[in-house]
Scaffold this motif. Structure first.
Motif, mmCIF file in Angstrom:
data_model
loop_
_atom_site.group_PDB
_atom_site.id
_atom_site.type_symbol
_atom_site.label_atom_id
_atom_site.label_comp_id
_atom_site.label_asym_id
_atom_site.label_seq_id
_atom_site.Cartn_x
_atom_site.Cartn_y
_atom_site.Cartn_z
ATOM 1 N N PHE A 17 0.834 -1.183 0.000
ATOM 2 C CA PHE A 17 0.000 0.000 0.000
ATOM 3 C C PHE A 17 0.879 1.247 0.000
ATOM 4 O O PHE A 17 2.011 1.225 0.506
ATOM 5 C CB PHE A 17 -0.924 0.013 1.219
ATOM 6 C CG PHE A 17 -1.954 -1.091 1.216
ATOM 7 C CD1 PHE A 17 -3.183 -0.890 0.622
ATOM 8 C CD2 PHE A 17 -1.671 -2.316 1.793
ATOM 9 C CE1 PHE A 17 -4.125 -1.905 0.594
ATOM 10 C CE2 PHE A 17 -2.609 -3.340 1.770
ATOM 11 C CZ PHE A 17 -3.839 -3.131 1.170
ATOM 12 N N PRO A 18 0.382 2.359 -0.528
ATOM 13 C CA PRO A 18 1.179 3.589 -0.531
ATOM 14 C C PRO A 18 1.619 4.034 0.861
ATOM 15 O O PRO A 18 2.702 4.571 1.030
ATOM 16 C CB PRO A 18 0.229 4.614 -1.166
ATOM 17 C CG PRO A 18 -0.696 3.804 -2.011
ATOM 18 C CD PRO A 18 -0.891 2.518 -1.263
ATOM 19 N N ILE A 19 0.771 3.814 1.864
ATOM 20 C CA ILE A 19 1.090 4.214 3.235
ATOM 21 C C ILE A 19 0.922 3.019 4.161
ATOM 22 O O ILE A 19 -0.144 2.393 4.186
ATOM 23 C CB ILE A 19 0.173 5.351 3.713
ATOM 24 C CG1 ILE A 19 0.341 6.584 2.824
ATOM 25 C CG2 ILE A 19 0.474 5.706 5.166
ATOM 26 C CD1 ILE A 19 -0.671 7.680 3.113
ATOM 27 N N ILE A 20 1.963 2.695 4.906
ATOM 28 C CA ILE A 20 1.894 1.608 5.873
ATOM 29 C C ILE A 20 2.159 2.180 7.264
ATOM 30 O O ILE A 20 3.177 2.824 7.507
ATOM 31 C CB ILE A 20 2.912 0.494 5.563
ATOM 32 C CG1 ILE A 20 2.570 -0.135 4.207
ATOM 33 C CG2 ILE A 20 2.899 -0.569 6.655
ATOM 34 C CD1 ILE A 20 3.527 -1.218 3.769
ATOM 35 N N LEU A 21 1.216 1.946 8.177
ATOM 36 C CA LEU A 21 1.319 2.432 9.540
ATOM 37 C C LEU A 21 1.632 1.271 10.478
ATOM 38 O O LEU A 21 1.066 0.184 10.346
ATOM 39 C CB LEU A 21 0.014 3.104 9.976
ATOM 40 C CG LEU A 21 -0.483 4.270 9.104
ATOM 41 C CD1 LEU A 21 -1.789 4.819 9.669
ATOM 42 C CD2 LEU A 21 0.567 5.354 8.995
ATOM 43 N N SER A 22 2.531 1.519 11.419
ATOM 44 C CA SER A 22 2.882 0.525 12.432
ATOM 45 C C SER A 22 2.079 0.834 13.693
ATOM 46 O O SER A 22 2.175 1.936 14.239
ATOM 47 C CB SER A 22 4.385 0.591 12.731
ATOM 48 O OG SER A 22 4.750 -0.352 13.713
ATOM 49 N N LEU A 49 -4.228 2.832 2.877
ATOM 50 C CA LEU A 49 -3.609 2.428 4.142
ATOM 51 C C LEU A 49 -3.435 0.915 4.272
ATOM 52 O O LEU A 49 -4.338 0.139 3.962
ATOM 53 C CB LEU A 49 -4.449 2.911 5.327
ATOM 54 C CG LEU A 49 -4.480 4.406 5.624
ATOM 55 C CD1 LEU A 49 -5.317 4.663 6.878
ATOM 56 C CD2 LEU A 49 -3.081 4.953 5.804
ATOM 57 N N GLY A 50 -2.258 0.540 4.784
ATOM 58 C CA GLY A 50 -1.996 -0.819 5.228
ATOM 59 C C GLY A 50 -1.475 -0.736 6.656
ATOM 60 O O GLY A 50 -0.935 0.297 7.065
ATOM 61 N N PHE A 51 -1.622 -1.792 7.431
ATOM 62 C CA PHE A 51 -1.269 -1.745 8.850
ATOM 63 C C PHE A 51 -0.385 -2.927 9.246
ATOM 64 O O PHE A 51 -0.650 -4.063 8.850
ATOM 65 C CB PHE A 51 -2.532 -1.787 9.718
ATOM 66 C CG PHE A 51 -3.552 -0.742 9.370
ATOM 67 C CD1 PHE A 51 -3.488 0.529 9.911
ATOM 68 C CD2 PHE A 51 -4.588 -1.043 8.496
ATOM 69 C CE1 PHE A 51 -4.427 1.488 9.582
ATOM 70 C CE2 PHE A 51 -5.544 -0.103 8.157
ATOM 71 C CZ PHE A 51 -5.461 1.178 8.701
ATOM 72 N N ILE A 52 0.643 -2.638 10.027
ATOM 73 C CA ILE A 52 1.402 -3.675 10.711
ATOM 74 C C ILE A 52 0.965 -3.619 12.165
ATOM 75 O O ILE A 52 1.205 -2.624 12.856
ATOM 76 C CB ILE A 52 2.920 -3.462 10.598
ATOM 77 C CG1 ILE A 52 3.352 -3.415 9.130
ATOM 78 C CG2 ILE A 52 3.669 -4.576 11.328
ATOM 79 C CD1 ILE A 52 4.840 -3.118 8.939
ATOM 80 N N LEU A 53 0.291 -4.663 12.629
ATOM 81 C CA LEU A 53 -0.261 -4.696 13.980
ATOM 82 C C LEU A 53 0.656 -5.497 14.901
ATOM 83 O O LEU A 53 1.041 -6.622 14.579
ATOM 84 C CB LEU A 53 -1.651 -5.322 13.967
ATOM 85 C CG LEU A 53 -2.678 -4.683 13.018
ATOM 86 C CD1 LEU A 53 -4.013 -5.421 13.128
ATOM 87 C CD2 LEU A 53 -2.855 -3.205 13.327
ATOM 88 N N HIS A 54 0.961 -4.921 16.060
ATOM 89 C CA HIS A 54 1.889 -5.552 17.003
ATOM 90 C C HIS A 54 1.140 -5.922 18.280
ATOM 91 O O HIS A 54 0.494 -5.069 18.908
ATOM 92 C CB HIS A 54 3.038 -4.602 17.323
ATOM 93 C CG HIS A 54 3.741 -4.084 16.107
ATOM 94 N ND1 HIS A 54 4.880 -4.671 15.597
ATOM 95 C CD2 HIS A 54 3.440 -3.040 15.273
ATOM 96 C CE1 HIS A 54 5.267 -4.004 14.516
ATOM 97 N NE2 HIS A 54 4.411 -3.026 14.298
ATOM 98 N N GLY A 55 1.234 -7.190 18.660
ATOM 99 C CA GLY A 55 0.552 -7.675 19.851
ATOM 100 C C GLY A 55 0.431 -9.182 19.811
ATOM 101 O O GLY A 55 1.096 -9.856 19.009
ATOM 102 N N GLU A 75 -0.796 -6.876 8.554
ATOM 103 C CA GLU A 75 0.196 -7.889 8.900
ATOM 104 C C GLU A 75 0.277 -7.939 10.416
ATOM 105 O O GLU A 75 0.381 -6.893 11.072
ATOM 106 C CB GLU A 75 1.571 -7.528 8.327
ATOM 107 C CG GLU A 75 2.666 -8.479 8.805
ATOM 108 C CD GLU A 75 4.044 -8.075 8.313
ATOM 109 O OE1 GLU A 75 5.035 -8.552 8.899
ATOM 110 O OE2 GLU A 75 4.117 -7.275 7.359
ATOM 111 N N VAL A 76 0.183 -9.117 10.985
ATOM 112 C CA VAL A 76 0.242 -9.280 12.440
ATOM 113 C C VAL A 76 1.626 -9.736 12.851
ATOM 114 O O VAL A 76 2.133 -10.733 12.325
ATOM 115 C CB VAL A 76 -0.816 -10.303 12.921
ATOM 116 C CG1 VAL A 76 -0.661 -10.555 14.422
ATOM 117 C CG2 VAL A 76 -2.227 -9.803 12.606
#
Length: 364
Positions: A17-22, A49-55, A75-76
């Motif tokens: 995606f053009p923008i990836i948020l962590s 938007l794409g997301f890298i989710l941490h947990g 992405e998890v």
């Protein structure tokens, strides 16, 4: 802006995606469910938007699977450790490598995401961000900037610092002015922002020594840095139209913003009580429902959620710890806007060009 494509997701869906948020999904009062719900709201509004989710992997995978709008967007990354609100920043820096907060910041450090977003412990997040991302050359103390509802045409004023560090000398306040001006210029499209220095009065002879020194320092470099210095401002000017950027130390700024949020909450409660007073007042509420709803949205802290860490080699957005899905979505929206503007690069150029005397930058 095109961010680097992230690594292969645990769910076998690569992010492109053009923008990836962590996003740190832990540490907030309402847990990962609220964070994932906020991501779903943002994903619906912004297809870039794409997301890298941490947990915790298993829990996050289940939560993401329930949101059809997040299919292929997340992405998890498994991180079992949690930074609590009670954890000391120094302890987190030494022992926090397995936490979701550490993992979140690390994704920005590695260039896999453009902005990190967390609802967690502010002190720990700032400490980790300074250790992992490092301060920009020329910055002694990073600052946290927030948007404050105001009477200005843009609807908000920028205020910094609101809690990154309780102390600030004259040179720190100059850097805050430069960073705040860059934020207002890029985030609000203000070609020449007006800078005000928060004090106990507007007279030049008032205030602590460092404020008087900062007054001269900021004023001397206003033209070179392309902003207008309006001098000292008072607490009543924070939501006013005198300045676009309010500069102060972290102690004063943090007290001010929490006082403002508490006052907004009190006004809301008093209005609800007033409209319940009699049948006529309840009728008045129904007649004014549209206007009252507009006012509620304007002053709702959830919709103005997100403090930006300025002065680091990377962008970090701090969401309120009590944020619900609406609040998380607001913080993610701010993060996406900053990523789209390439704000981190522009801020770095501004601070680097300033040197020890605040010289003019052509790029921010």
């Amino acid at each position: 802006m095109t961010a680097p494509i992230s690594k292969q997701a645990d769910t076998n869906a690569a992010l492109a995606f053009p923008i990836i948020l962590s996003v740190d999904t832990m540490g907030g009062d309402q847990g990962p469910a609220a964070v994932v719900a906020g991501c779903a709201i943002s994903a619906k509004k912004n297809q870039d938007l794409g997301f890298i989710l941490h947990g915790p992997k298993d829990e996050l995978t289940r939560l993401v699977a329930r949101r059809k709008g997040l299919a292929g967007r997340c992405e998890v990354r498994d991180a079992s450790g949690v930074v609590t609100m009670e954890d000391k920043p120094s302890h987190v820096v030494r022992n926090g490598k397995g936490t979701s907060m550490w993992s979140c910041v690390e994704a920005v450090r590695n260039g896999e995401a453009t902005v990190a977003v967390s609802c967690g412990n502010t002190g720990a997040l700032m400490a980790l961000s300074m250790i992992r991302l490092r301060k920009l050359p020329g910055v002694n103390r990073p600052a946290i900037a927030v948007l404050w509802p105001s009477r200005n045409p843009q609807g908000f004023n920028v205020m910094l610092d609101v809690g990154a560090d309780v102390r600030a000398d004259a040179d720190d306040l100059l850097r805050f002015a430069l960073m705040g001006a860059s934020y207002a210029r890029n985030g609000m499209d203000l070609a020449r922002p007006r800078i005000g220095l928060l004090n106990v009065g507007t007279e030049e002879h008032k205030g602590r020594t460092e404020l008087k020194e900062a007054y001269d320092l900021i004023g001397a470099h206003a033209d070179a840095a392309e902003f207008d210095f309006v001098g000292f401002v008072e607490g009543g000017d924070i939501p006013g139209s005198v300045a676009d950027v309010i500069v102060t130390d972290g102690f004063t700024g943090n007290v001010a913003i929490k006082t403002g949020e508490g006052t907004a909450s009190l006004i809301g409660e008093l209005l609800r009580e007033a409209f319940k007073f009699s049948p006529l007042s309840r009728l008045a509420y129904l007649l004014s429902f549209t206007s009252m709803n507009r006012l509620k949205k304007r002053i709702d802290p959830r919709r103005n959620n997100g403090g930006v860490f300025l002065g680091l080699n990377g962008t970090v957005v701090k969401s309120h710890g009590s944020a619900d899905a609406t609040g998380v979505s607001a913080a993610l929206k701010l993060a996406a806007q900053l990523a789209e503007l390439r704000f981190s690069d522009k801020l770095a150029a501004r601070v680097a060009a300033a040197g020890p005397t605040g010289e003019k930058s052509e790029t921010s």
